[in-house]
Each structure stands twice: as structure tokens, then as C-alpha cells.
Design a protein around this motif. Sequence first.
Motif, mmCIF file in Angstrom:
data_model
loop_
_atom_site.group_PDB
_atom_site.id
_atom_site.type_symbol
_atom_site.label_atom_id
_atom_site.label_comp_id
_atom_site.label_asym_id
_atom_site.label_seq_id
_atom_site.Cartn_x
_atom_site.Cartn_y
_atom_site.Cartn_z
ATOM 1 N N LEU A 173 -3.669 2.779 -11.531
ATOM 2 C CA LEU A 173 -4.063 3.388 -9.835
ATOM 3 C C LEU A 173 -3.010 4.530 -9.393
ATOM 4 N N PRO A 174 -3.362 5.736 -8.700
ATOM 5 C CA PRO A 174 -2.530 6.753 -8.266
ATOM 6 C C PRO A 174 -1.348 6.457 -7.781
ATOM 7 N N LYS A 175 -0.227 7.034 -8.645
ATOM 8 C CA LYS A 175 1.397 6.116 -7.989
ATOM 9 C C LYS A 175 1.271 6.222 -6.487
ATOM 10 N N ASN A 176 0.833 6.256 -5.731
ATOM 11 C CA ASN A 176 0.783 6.913 -4.097
ATOM 12 C C ASN A 176 -0.434 5.489 -3.730
ATOM 13 N N SER A 177 -1.204 4.879 -4.321
ATOM 14 C CA SER A 177 -1.994 3.934 -4.150
ATOM 15 C C SER A 177 -0.675 2.708 -3.050
ATOM 16 N N ASN A 198 -10.489 8.720 -9.275
ATOM 17 C CA ASN A 198 -11.511 8.427 -8.535
ATOM 18 C C ASN A 198 -11.159 7.687 -7.454
ATOM 19 N N VAL A 199 -10.316 6.810 -7.403
ATOM 20 C CA VAL A 199 -9.552 5.875 -6.438
ATOM 21 C C VAL A 199 -8.536 6.079 -5.589
ATOM 22 N N ASN A 200 -8.180 6.779 -4.164
ATOM 23 C CA ASN A 200 -7.677 6.953 -3.658
ATOM 24 C C ASN A 200 -7.169 5.983 -2.475
ATOM 25 N N GLY A 201 -5.699 6.298 -1.879
ATOM 26 C CA GLY A 201 -5.953 5.402 -0.477
ATOM 27 C C GLY A 201 -5.123 3.948 -0.355
#
Length: 363
Positions: free
Chosen positions: A49-53, A23-26
Amino acid sequence: MKNFYIKPKIEFGENSLNFLKNNVNGKVFIVTDKSMVTLKLVDKITELLPKNSLVKIFDEVTPNPTTDVVEKGLKELVLFNPDVVIALGGGSPIDACKGMLYFGRKLKITLNNKLFIAIPTTSGTGSEVTSYSVITEGNKKIALANEEMLPDIAILNPEFMKTLPKKIIADTGMDVFTHALEAYVSKVANPFTDAMALESLKLLNKNLVKHYNNAQDLEPRKNVQFASCLAGVAFNNSSLGINHSIAHTIGAKFHLSHGRANAILLPYIIKINENANERYEVLAKELNLEGKESFVKYIENLKVTLGIEKSLSELNIDFQEFQNLIPEMLSEIKADICTEFNPNILTDEEYIKLLLKIYFGNL
């Protein structure tokens, strides 16, 4: 017209941090303090958190966060322009983060459409579910209230409370007790807030001392966390009273933790709030006590168990300094946003007598 406002969405339980995975991006801006970084509690967030955060950590929040901290954090927040803002810590980081968002909007800085997530690491302030923030300016505490400061998501994870020192458990636990109690006797209490405040007090009655004695025990830890959140929702809708008004000014003047200041005051405030006697009697009955006096005695005994002082003089606060500050404290107490909803309206003379009782311990 009256209303009962429920926000944010609450994720809770041992796996609640998994919410961050999907649910967390960017760009993510984390507001916290240095201890959260040192203890690697921030890592528990960033690793999910997503790897690309793209993550920026603002870790300069201090206890009793100041306007300077809020201003500095706001500048970094605006420059980073995140998609998600996460407040991690006790009441101080969450309140500081709220202050940044509040003043950003007040100054008409574009801060809309950012997901705001609050993750408490203590069970005390309930700040993750309230529209309140307390910021320190000089030797004054400023209580802010605005629905725009409510987080979108609150994540309650009991894992963070496993290693809390006993003193913090005591202080934050009594802060919860004060929230629930003042919400219940507030002039604008209603059946919704009553239900939540009462359940909070029942949970504390059964679990706070157990949590204090053994923070590793999961069930008491979870239940005190629930109590904190319930009390937060309650007082967010019914406000508080002079216990908090006085704690705000005493805490700022003499550098006391907010929860400890609240705890010291509690018996004295209950004694003077005669207009709420019937409500105190109800609370006493719910806790299997005989009446208001036994309720006061129960709190005094609880404070002894938790190692909390009976009076301000026990903290070695200089009486001459305290006496000299009474006019200033009196002015601040009467101006505090919590005072309006206290069951009794006090005269200046009554406030002065009350402050002296609190100092000397003359209950």
C-alpha cells in the motif's frame, strides 16, 4: 428476461498483488482473521500500500462468521469510514466483509463509493466473485444474496495457497467441485454457466489431487484457483441446489467445515436428483467416465483419496441428537435460497430418508 452477470474485474497471477500499489489510496479497512495476521499474510498486503495509507485491520472473523462478528466489524467500519475495503482470507473473512457491507446498506448507513477488493487465500468458496454470503446465527446458517455484495476487484494470487494444510485443500477443493456440479445441473443453468462449470470440473479432475499431494507445485495450485473462481461465477448466475441447503444446516448444527459437509453429501444428492440424469451423463462423458453410476463412483474414490468421510456417523455425530434435529433441519433446508433451483423437488418423507442415508452411509 434472463441475464448473465459478470463482475468483478479479476486480477490474477503471481504478480497480481501489485495492483494494490497504484490503485489503492487513502484509508484502508482490512477484514481478515487472526491466522492471517499470525502468518504475516496481512503484511503482504500492507507492504504494497502507498506509504501515506492509513490502515485499520479488523481480524476478529471466525470460521462460519456470526452475526455478532459482522455487527462488530460494521461498527468499526463505519467509525473508520475508509476509502477502500479489503477482505483477505478464505470464505469466512470475505463473507463476513460482504455481510458488513450488506447490513450497512440495509440500515441505510452511508457506505457507497468505497472500493471493495476481495483477496482469497484458499481455493474453495469462490466468494470473491459472488453476490452470496453465508452468516451464522446461533445454530443456523443464513444465506444472503444481493448484487451489491459483489466485490469491485478480485485478486487471485496463488502464492497464498503454498502452505495450506491438506485437510483445507481437500475441503475447499470439494466445495469447488460441489459449486461447479450444482451450477451445471441447476434448473436455471444456461450455456454461459455450463461452460464455466464444465471447465471448472475439468480443471479439478486434472489438478485437485496433484494440489493435495504437493501444495508447492505451482501449476496445479493455479489451476485449482482458476477452477474455484470459474465455479463461483457459474453458480452466482445459476444458483446451487440442496447439496448446499443440507450442508448449510448440517454444518451449523454439527460444526462441520462447509466443504467437508458438501463432499460427504455429494454422492447421495446425485443419486436422488434423477431429473438431472442426462446432465450427469454429459459430465461423466467429459471426464471420460461411462455414465452416472461411474460418476458417483469417481466422486466416492476422490473422497477416499482426499481423506473425506463417507457418512456423518463416521464423524461420531450422536444419532439421537441427529434424529431429534431432523424436523428443524427439514424446515431450514426447505427455506434455504438454494433449494428452489435443485433439479428434483423432494417431499418431507424423501428428505427424511435422504438424511438418514447420509447419516448411516447407505448409498
